[in-house]
Design a protein around this motif. Structure first.
Motif, PDB file in Angstrom:
ATOM      1  N   GLN B   5       0.828  -1.191   0.000  1.00 37.92           N
ATOM      2  CA  GLN B   5       0.000   0.000   0.000  1.00 37.92           C
ATOM      3  C   GLN B   5       0.868   1.248   0.000  1.00 37.92           C
ATOM      4  O   GLN B   5       1.938   1.289   0.601  1.00 37.92           O
ATOM      5  N   CYS B  22      -2.976   0.239  -3.878  1.00 36.22           N
ATOM      6  CA  CYS B  22      -2.732  -1.116  -3.389  1.00 36.22           C
ATOM      7  C   CYS B  22      -2.297  -1.952  -4.577  1.00 36.22           C
ATOM      8  O   CYS B  22      -2.993  -1.981  -5.604  1.00 36.22           O
ATOM      9  N   SER B  24      -0.369  -5.754  -5.992  1.00 37.08           N
ATOM     10  CA  SER B  24      -0.008  -7.126  -5.653  1.00 37.08           C
ATOM     11  C   SER B  24       0.779  -7.752  -6.789  1.00 37.08           C
ATOM     12  O   SER B  24       0.628  -7.375  -7.943  1.00 37.08           O
ATOM     13  N   TRP B  33     -11.639  -3.334   0.624  1.00 41.29           N
ATOM     14  CA  TRP B  33     -11.145  -2.161   1.342  1.00 41.29           C
ATOM     15  C   TRP B  33     -11.849  -2.030   2.701  1.00 41.29           C
ATOM     16  O   TRP B  33     -13.080  -2.157   2.779  1.00 41.29           O
ATOM     17  N   CYS B  88      -6.128  -2.496   2.428  1.00 45.82           N
ATOM     18  CA  CYS B  88      -6.651  -3.256   1.299  1.00 45.82           C
ATOM     19  C   CYS B  88      -6.373  -4.727   1.586  1.00 45.82           C
ATOM     20  O   CYS B  88      -5.351  -5.080   2.167  1.00 45.82           O
ATOM     21  N   GLY B 104      -2.717  -5.634   3.378  1.00 49.56           N
ATOM     22  CA  GLY B 104      -1.527  -4.802   3.361  1.00 49.56           C
ATOM     23  C   GLY B 104      -1.249  -4.239   4.750  1.00 49.56           C
ATOM     24  O   GLY B 104      -1.996  -4.492   5.695  1.00 49.56           O
TER      25      GLY B 104
END
Lengths: 114, 113
Positions: B5, B22, B24, B33, B88, B104
């Protein structure tokens, strides 16, 4: 509609002692989760139940942590023996189904291990 | 793997806008969220499913770019009540019909008068 209930809200124990936390999910929610949240971090999944069966416990430290959900409703998480690094907030969450569904969190139990 | 994040923290004056990102490295099914106030449980804000949709309610909205494995949360005309830590959670298939949610480290948002 009642939310996720947890007890106790706070617990202080000495290291090597045991402790248990209780969670009652939202009525009708088949999936129940236990998370550990260390100060300043996001929640980390420990174990996930679908009804009374374990779906995922890959991140549960099984040498000291155990959890059960015997009748598919409420659940208990136990730590035995506790270590200093177990100090954290233990959050219970529930969702209606097993898929990527919305998870609703309880107020948590703040554990302090001295 | 834990999503990343940014920013880690942000301070806003009432009425200002903010964006929280956010990202990944894993292929994602959905992004969730949450907002957490000090000493309280995380509160669900919204969920975005694979499909690049955008959602919103009131002055908070979010987008999900599945190709980039990124999501952004948009807060417009911030209010004092928006203060808290925003997390997130990214979900990916973990087997046996289950999707594991990984959070996160959070973005601390402070709104000042």
């Amino acid at each position: 509609e009642a939310g996720v209930a947890q007890s106790p809200r706070y617990k202080i124990i000495e290291k090597r002692q045991s402790v248990a936390f209780w969670c009652n999910p939202i009525s009708g929610h088949a999936t129940l989760y236990w998370y550990q949240q260390i100060l300043g971090q996001g929640p980390k999944l420990l174990i996930q139940f679908q009804n009374n069966g374990v779906v995922d416990d890959s991140q549960l430290p099984k040498d000291r942590f155990s959890a059960e959900r015997l009748k598919g409703v409420d659940s208990t998480l136990k730590i035995q023996p506790a270590k200093l690094e177990d100090s954290a907030v233990y959050l219970c969450a529930s969702s209606f189904s097993l898929g990527a569904d919305t998870q609703y969190f309880g107020p948590g139990t703040r554990l302090t291990v001295l | 793997q834990q999503p990343v994040q940014s920013p880690q923290a942000v301070i806003l004056r009432e009425g200002e806008d903010a964006v929280i990102n956010c990202s990944s490295s894993k292929a994602l099914y959905s992004v969730h969220w949450y907002r957490q106030k000090h000493g309280e449980a995380p509160v669900f804000l919204m969920i975005l499913l694979k499909g690049g949709e955008q959602k919103g309610h009131d002055k908070i909205s979010a987008s999900f770019n599945e190709k980039k494995q990124q999501s952004s949360l948009y807060l417009t005309a911030s209010q004092l009540s928006y203060s808290g830590t925003y997390f997130c959670g990214t979900s990916a298939y973990s087997g046996a019909g289950s999707y594991q949610l990984t959070f996160g480290k959070g973005t601390k948002l402070s709104v000042i008068p």
